[in-house]
Design a protein around this motif. Structure first.
Motif, short mmCIF file in Angstrom:
data_model
loop_
_atom_site.label_atom_id
_atom_site.label_comp_id
_atom_site.label_asym_id
_atom_site.label_seq_id
_atom_site.Cartn_x
_atom_site.Cartn_y
_atom_site.Cartn_z
N UNK A 179 82.82 63.04 72.79
CA UNK A 179 82.83 63.16 74.09
C UNK A 179 83.33 61.96 75.42
N UNK A 215 84.56 59.18 75.95
CA UNK A 215 83.65 58.69 75.75
C UNK A 215 84.66 57.24 76.23
N UNK A 216 85.03 56.85 77.34
CA UNK A 216 85.63 55.57 78.48
C UNK A 216 84.68 54.55 78.04
N UNK A 252 84.15 51.49 79.19
CA UNK A 252 82.87 51.01 79.63
C UNK A 252 81.53 51.64 79.98
N UNK A 253 81.50 53.15 79.66
CA UNK A 253 80.25 53.71 79.18
C UNK A 253 79.99 53.30 78.28
N UNK A 286 76.32 52.66 76.57
CA UNK A 286 75.51 52.79 75.58
C UNK A 286 75.58 52.22 74.78
N UNK A 302 91.55 46.83 82.26
CA UNK A 302 90.65 47.53 82.11
C UNK A 302 90.09 49.18 82.31
N UNK A 303 90.24 49.84 81.10
CA UNK A 303 90.32 51.64 81.17
C UNK A 303 90.45 52.28 81.94
N UNK A 361 75.81 59.22 78.53
CA UNK A 361 76.69 59.52 77.19
C UNK A 361 76.99 60.76 77.29
N UNK A 408 78.52 60.55 81.94
CA UNK A 408 79.39 59.03 82.32
C UNK A 408 78.98 59.38 83.82
N UNK A 450 86.54 66.52 86.42
CA UNK A 450 86.34 64.41 86.59
C UNK A 450 86.51 64.31 87.11
N UNK A 461 85.82 60.14 87.42
CA UNK A 461 85.44 58.95 87.09
C UNK A 461 84.54 58.11 88.01
N UNK A 503 85.17 53.24 85.22
CA UNK A 503 85.81 52.80 84.64
C UNK A 503 86.76 51.66 83.65
#
Ligand SMILES: Nc1ncnc2c1ncn2[C@@H]1O[C@H](COP(=O)(O)OP(=O)(O)O)[C@@H](O)[C@H]1O
Ligand SMILES: [Mg+2]
Lengths: 302, 244, 321
Positions: free
Chosen positions: A90, A92-93, A95-96, A100, A301-302, C301, C304, C316, C318, C321
């Motif tokens: 997925x 996933x970043x 922060x996500x 999660x 931060x990403x 998930x 997001x 997409x 964001x 981030x």
């Protein structure tokens, strides 16, 4: 030695040993956070989950405590791999992932309560004597007593963190992981298989949670809200030690627990939990002044 | 009196000395060209003037005020506006709101309705009116660069810092761009114009500065400067791929 | 006649609030009023969180802490002083907002504190505040505080209808504030901060001031709604005021509903609270907690960027981030 000196020494030694347990828990967190870009709060819950599974295997199934590892480590390894595979799939970043795993952290408390009840459970009555009787340390610390599970924590920390530190530096997987963290695109060109690397590392991290869980089950009474009390120390030691550096996290955890235990000895124990956080806040404020590498990977931060 | 005066501006990045005692003076209403090989510190000097980061030594004075310790928005309110070498349109905002932002947070803090009106007028002048309500994702490179200039002009500046605004554009677009910069100057706005393309910058600059390895190399009349052998040497030493 | 669009929008929100104010006249059943109370409480929390954390993309895990500060400010002032409830009400705003402003003044000096680091520091601070409260006997001291008796005869008077109306007023106020910010100059500045702080700053936005003040307002509103909640709870204790599930739910509601709009968090709050109430109605509380938590985790998930992003299937963009 005067009784006071013995008490102080005893406090330092048990603090340090407790720190090795937290260092072992932090191992998975710091590696995943620093090198996979997954801030995994759930790892802490997974550790307690491992402890409860150990509890059941020992008290209900009658397994030898160390033999439980044959069950828990492989199954946790698979669980960790599966979770990471979902995260990779997925995309996933950072922060996500934080959100999660924070969600899973909160859910896990309810799941454990549901499965094992909110009551405190302890393995102590069914453990053999060699796992419960205090042992004296060799000279010159002969007046200091430690419990066998504490020594087990020390051994687990040395083995796991030693191996990981070595593997990160010297093995192909470790170097691939660093390359992947720097630049996934380039790493892939040089033959690093991104998904496989990430999934394996996450599986390994979950496996370490199973080991730490076993130590927890032998060492302390279990209750569902323990992760809440651990989270602070684990996260703070990961950050203080420098994300992605398990040895740093171990040193930080040992240091924090010594300070926290000494504080509890001399002042009010109920304030002790704030110690780790104070160190983190202090560090965050002072960090720009130092040229430490601790939070480097967090900066943008990403 | 000069509008901008930089004295001994020095900036380190870790061990790297990106700027080492650079001096620069801009008078009101002139176009000052700033050239130099890649990595010579042009963008860093622009950041030092606009306040993106603090400098390690030296001072920056704008219109008689020492602005060395000021934050970027304060300098923007005094009349220093900038573009970015890589255009940075704000993706969540429409084109017109990108510009209205500068009007409403600029020196005069124009109310929103009026700011949108002014932004619309400015976009029309720059021939971007057709895209005013579009999301910035729909803009091409040329239009992104124009939007960057529009946002800077929305601050109603007295000094405009342009960082390679014409790089990557085709010759027709470059000519239009040069005409636009001249038009901005003719309204009384001083311009510092960074360009890798020396020919383009020479054609419109009133004066030219050459930086090399973070220091002043030569400055003066554009024609004299480009003929200077030190400048030729610096460029040839830098990149024969791009003799410009 | 209200001529401009924002005036009309504000009037619309207030009208909706007035309409909802009729509920106690329709049904006096405590169950109905309590359900309404829960919906409005979570709406207020999610919308106020979004003011700063959503609009500027500074996701905070500290909203539950500000809410809790409001609860304890009111419980302490009601039980330890003889001041009228109105003072406690305003103090809840001031203390929660004040803590956030101080925090913001310290953190926002450096732009390092964003993303996961900002989230972490706010979470860490929540632990610290909970520890301070449970160790300070004036506030709690670990024994909990009985507010019910002290609230008797005050403005709220432990009446479900009055509690409902108070939270309704706060929800309306919060939504109006969010609407005015989102459609105005301040919102433009916050959006610029969300996209690129360097550009915002060089376009004249005093990013430091905007962030500190908006964070303070966002936290203050959470503290404000904590005030009636102290009375609603009747008995206030650290475990039930500072659980991690509050910041978690607030974040997830706002993100699922959509953080770029003023109304997104309302949708998220209503959906999640409704689902939660429906599940709790099914029986075992622990099981419904697990189901709702897992549901949220899976939704975050999979999308997001919120349910809106899922529906629109936009390429997409964001959100976090
Ligand atoms: N933010 C930064 N961090 C570290 N080094 C930088 C940074 N910005 C510029 N530099 C370095 O400073 C030097 C000057 O860069 P720059 O001002 O961008 O040159 P120019 O714009 O003239 O091409 C280069 O060596 C560059 O790598
Ligand atoms: Mg440059």
């Amino acid at each position: 030695m005067s009784p006071m000196q013995v008490a102080v020494l005893q406090t330092i030694v048990s603090g340090a040993l407790l720190g090795t347990l937290f260092g072992t828990i932090a191992l998975g967190v710091t590696v995943k956070w620093g090198l996979l870009g997954i801030a995994d709060f759930f790892h802490v819950s997974l550790t307690l989950f491992g402890a409860y599974v150990t509890y059941s295997l020992v008290s209900v199934a009658g397994l030898h405590p160390l033999a439980t590892l044959l069950v828990t480590v492989p199954s946790f390894f698979l669980l960790g791999m599966a979770l990471q595979w979902i995260f990779v799939r997925l995309e996933v970043k950072l922060f996500t992932s934080l959100l999660v795993t924070f969600g899973l952290f909160v859910v896990a408390e309810s799941v454990i309560t549901l499965l094992w009840s909110a009551d405190t459970l302890t393995l102590r009555p069914v453990l053999p004597e060699w796992l419960t009787a205090p042992v004296a340390l060799p000279w010159p610390l002969q007046q200091v007593r430690v419990l066998p599970p504490d020594l087990l924590a020390l051994v687990a920390a040395i083995v796991l963190i030693g191996t990981t530190t070595w593997a990160l530096r010297a093995t192909r997987l470790g170097r691939g992981l660093h390359a992947m963290h720097q630049d996934p695109g380039i790493a892939e060109v040089f033959g690093v298989r991104l998904t496989r690397t990430a999934v394996l590392v996450a599986g390994f991290a979950a496996g370490t949670a199973a080991v730490a869980g076993m130590v927890v089950a032998l060492k302390m009474p279990l209750s569902p809200h323990l992760p809440l009390h651990w989270l602070g120390v684990v996260v703070v030691s990961s950050l203080l030690g420098g994300l992605g550096r398990p040895l740093g996290a171990l040193i930080a955890a040992v240091f924090l627990m010594i300070v926290q235990n000494l504080w509890a000895l001399f002042y009010s124990p109920s304030w002790a939990p704030v110690i780790a956080f104070s160190f983190l806040l202090l560090y965050l404020v002072l960090q720009p002044l130092l040229t430490g590498r601790g939070l480097r990977s967090l900066g943008g931060a990403a | 009196m000069s509008l901008l005066r930089c004295e001994g501006v020095t900036k380190y990045f870790g061990g790297l000395r990106a700027l080492d005692g650079v001096d620069l003076v801009v008078d009101p209403g002139e176009i000052v060209g700033l050239v130099g090989p890649n990595g010579s510190g042009k963008t860093t000097l622009m950041n030092a003037i606009s306040g993106t980061f603090g400098i390690n030594a030296g001072r920056v004075e704008f219109d008689g005020t020492d602005v060395t310790g000021m934050r970027p928005h304060q300098r923007a309110h005094l009349g220093i506006a900038r573009t970015f070498q890589i255009p940075k349109p704000l993706p969540s905002l429409s084109v017109i709101d990108n510009v209205a932002l500068a009007y409403t947070f600029g020196r005069d803090q124009v109310p929103m309705g009026r700011a949108r009106q002014l932004a619309g007028d400015l976009l029309a002048e720059l021939e971007l009116a057709g895209k005013a309500l579009a999301p910035v994702a729909h803009l091409n490179l040329h239009e992104r660069k124009l939007l960057g200039i529009a946002r800077a002009l929305g601050l109603e500046p007295r000094l405009l810092l342009l960082d390679e605004v014409l790089a990557g554009l085709n010759p027709t677009e470059v000519d239009l761009g040069l005409a636009m910069i001249t038009a901005v100057r003719d309204r009384g706005v001083a311009v510092i114009y960074i360009e890798h393309n020396v020919k383009a910058v020479t054609s419109i600059s009133d004066r030219l500065y050459v930086l090399n390895r973070g220091t002043n190399l030569v400055d003066g009349n554009p024609r004299d400067v480009v003929a200077d052998e030190r400048v030729v040497a610096a460029y040839l030493g830098d990149a024969h791929a791009d003799p410009a | 006649m209200i001529r401009n669009a924002r005036g009309r929008g504000t009037a619309g929100i207030v009208a909706a609030g007035l309409l909802l104010a009729a509920l106690p006249a329709v049904s006096e059943r405590t169950y109905v009023l309590t359900l309404g109370y829960q919906l409005l409480l979570w709406t207020t929390l999610a919308v106020s969180w979004n003011l700063f954390s959503g609009f500027a993309n500074y996701p905070s895990f500290g909203h539950g802490m500000f809410f809790g500060i409001g609860v304890y400010t009111t419980s302490t002032m009601l039980t330890a002083t003889s001041l009228p409830y109105g003072v406690a009400f305003l103090a809840s705003f001031a203390v929660a907002g004040g803590v956030a402003v101080l925090l913001g003044l310290a953190l926002f000096r450096s732009t390092r504190f964003r993303g996961d680091l900002f989230g972490l520091v706010t979470l860490v601070l929540a632990f610290v505040v909970a520890t301070v409260v449970s160790n300070t006997s004036l506030l709690d001291g670990g024994t909990g505080v009985f507010v019910r008796a002290a609230a008797e005869g005050t403005l709220l008077d432990n009446s479900p209808a009055r509690l409902y109306l108070t939270v309704l007023a706060l929800a309306t106020l919060t939504v109006v504030i969010a609407y005015l910010i989102a459609t105005g100059r301040w919102g433009l500045g916050l959006t610029a901060i969300r996209d690129d702080e360097e550009v915002a700053e060089s376009s004249g936005v005093n990013t430091y001031r905007v962030k500190v003040l908006t964070f303070g307002l966002s936290a203050g509103l959470a503290g404000l709604v904590g005030s009636p909640h102290a009375v609603f709870l009747g008995y206030v204790e650290v475990g039930s005021v500072f659980p991690l599930s509050i910041p978690l739910f607030v974040l997830m509601m706002a993100i699922l509903g959509g953080t770029t709009t003023w109304f997104g968090p309302i949708i998220g709050a209503v959906l999640v609270t409704a689902a939660q109430q429906a599940l709790i109605g099914q029986g075992q509380a622990e099981v419904s907690q697990i189901i709702i938590g897992m549901l949220l985790v899976v939704l975050i998930l999979v999308c997001p960027n919120g349910l809106g992003g899922l529906l629109r299937r936009r390429p997409r963009e964001e959100v976090t981030s």
